[in-house]
Design a protein around this motif. Structure first.
Motif, short mmCIF file in Angstrom:
data_model
loop_
_atom_site.label_atom_id
_atom_site.label_comp_id
_atom_site.label_asym_id
_atom_site.label_seq_id
_atom_site.Cartn_x
_atom_site.Cartn_y
_atom_site.Cartn_z
N THR A 54 -79.90 -37.79 -5.95
CA THR A 54 -79.69 -36.70 -5.00
C THR A 54 -78.21 -36.70 -4.63
OG1 THR A 54 -80.04 -38.09 -3.06
CG2 THR A 54 -82.02 -37.07 -4.05
N PRO A 55 -77.71 -35.65 -4.01
CA PRO A 55 -76.32 -35.67 -3.55
C PRO A 55 -76.04 -36.85 -2.61
CG PRO A 55 -77.13 -33.43 -3.51
CD PRO A 55 -78.31 -34.33 -3.82
N GLU A 56 -76.99 -37.17 -1.76
CA GLU A 56 -76.82 -38.31 -0.84
C GLU A 56 -76.72 -39.63 -1.60
OE1 GLU A 56 -78.57 -34.89 1.26
OE2 GLU A 56 -79.17 -35.94 -0.55
N GLU A 57 -77.59 -39.81 -2.60
CA GLU A 57 -77.54 -41.03 -3.41
C GLU A 57 -76.24 -41.11 -4.20
OE1 GLU A 57 -82.32 -41.62 -4.34
OE2 GLU A 57 -81.13 -40.26 -5.58
N GLY A 58 -75.79 -39.97 -4.71
CA GLY A 58 -74.56 -39.94 -5.47
C GLY A 58 -73.34 -40.27 -4.63
N ALA A 59 -73.37 -39.90 -3.36
CA ALA A 59 -72.24 -40.14 -2.47
C ALA A 59 -72.28 -41.51 -1.80
CB ALA A 59 -72.20 -39.06 -1.39
N ALA A 60 -73.41 -42.18 -1.82
CA ALA A 60 -73.60 -43.40 -1.02
C ALA A 60 -72.56 -44.48 -1.30
CB ALA A 60 -75.01 -43.95 -1.24
N THR A 61 -72.25 -44.74 -2.56
CA THR A 61 -71.29 -45.81 -2.87
C THR A 61 -69.89 -45.44 -2.38
OG1 THR A 61 -72.60 -46.51 -4.76
CG2 THR A 61 -70.31 -47.23 -4.72
N LEU B 284 -67.79 -47.55 0.49
CA LEU B 284 -66.45 -48.10 0.27
C LEU B 284 -65.41 -47.50 1.21
CD1 LEU B 284 -66.58 -48.23 -3.61
CD2 LEU B 284 -66.60 -50.17 -2.03
N ALA B 285 -65.64 -46.29 1.67
CA ALA B 285 -64.69 -45.63 2.57
C ALA B 285 -64.80 -46.13 4.01
CB ALA B 285 -64.90 -44.12 2.53
N VAL B 286 -66.00 -46.51 4.44
CA VAL B 286 -66.17 -46.77 5.88
C VAL B 286 -66.73 -48.13 6.26
CG1 VAL B 286 -66.43 -44.31 6.36
CG2 VAL B 286 -68.46 -45.70 6.01
N SER B 287 -67.28 -48.87 5.34
CA SER B 287 -67.95 -50.12 5.71
C SER B 287 -66.98 -51.30 5.80
CB SER B 287 -69.05 -50.46 4.70
OG SER B 287 -69.62 -51.71 5.04
N GLU C 49 -71.20 -49.80 -8.10
CA GLU C 49 -72.18 -48.79 -8.47
C GLU C 49 -73.45 -49.06 -7.68
OE1 GLU C 49 -72.51 -49.22 -12.71
OE2 GLU C 49 -73.60 -51.09 -12.57
N ASN C 50 -74.08 -48.01 -7.23
CA ASN C 50 -75.32 -48.14 -6.45
C ASN C 50 -75.15 -49.07 -5.25
OD1 ASN C 50 -76.71 -46.36 -8.22
ND2 ASN C 50 -76.95 -48.06 -9.64
N CYS C 51 -74.00 -48.97 -4.61
CA CYS C 51 -73.69 -49.70 -3.37
C CYS C 51 -73.55 -51.21 -3.52
CB CYS C 51 -74.70 -49.37 -2.27
SG CYS C 51 -74.64 -47.63 -1.77
N VAL C 52 -73.36 -51.69 -4.73
CA VAL C 52 -73.10 -53.12 -4.96
C VAL C 52 -72.00 -53.24 -6.00
CG1 VAL C 52 -75.43 -53.91 -4.37
CG2 VAL C 52 -74.89 -53.34 -6.72
N GLU C 53 -71.32 -54.40 -6.00
CA GLU C 53 -70.30 -54.62 -7.01
C GLU C 53 -70.97 -54.71 -8.38
OE1 GLU C 53 -66.44 -57.40 -7.97
OE2 GLU C 53 -67.62 -57.82 -6.19
#
Length: 89
Positions: free
Chosen positions: A19-26, A30-33, A45-49
């Motif tokens: 989904t657009p949300e899943e595509g933007a999650a990583t 990286l931008a805010v966490s 990728e997929n919110c992990v290294e």
């Protein structure tokens, strides 16, 4: 804009679609966490290294090839890009 012209578009198997949300999650992670503060020069990728893979079989779309993390390759690419930009001045 035909953003999926190089990704397989709707031919991408359903289990690989996001989904657009899943595509933007990583990117958002990286931008805010603060959990990944200072994670420069690494691939996620997929919110992990992503794991470093020795080669890239055509059917595998996960991980990052070692050559993509090589500092000398990065420097050469940077210099090539600067050279190309100089042609537009």
């Amino acid at each position: 804009m035909n953003l999926q012209r190089h990704t397989g578009g709707l031919r991408t198997p359903g289990h690989l679609r996001k989904t657009p949300e899943e595509g933007a999650a990583t990117s958002v992670l990286l931008a805010v966490s603060p959990l990944v503060k200072g994670a420069n020069g690494r691939y996620f990728e997929n919110c992990v290294e992503a794991p470093v893979v020795p080669g890239r079989p055509q059917s595998v779309l996960e991980g990052v090839a070692a050559y993509a993390l090589d500092a000398a390759n990065a420097q050469k690419l940077w210099e090539m890009g600067l050279g190309l930009l100089g042609k537009f001045e």
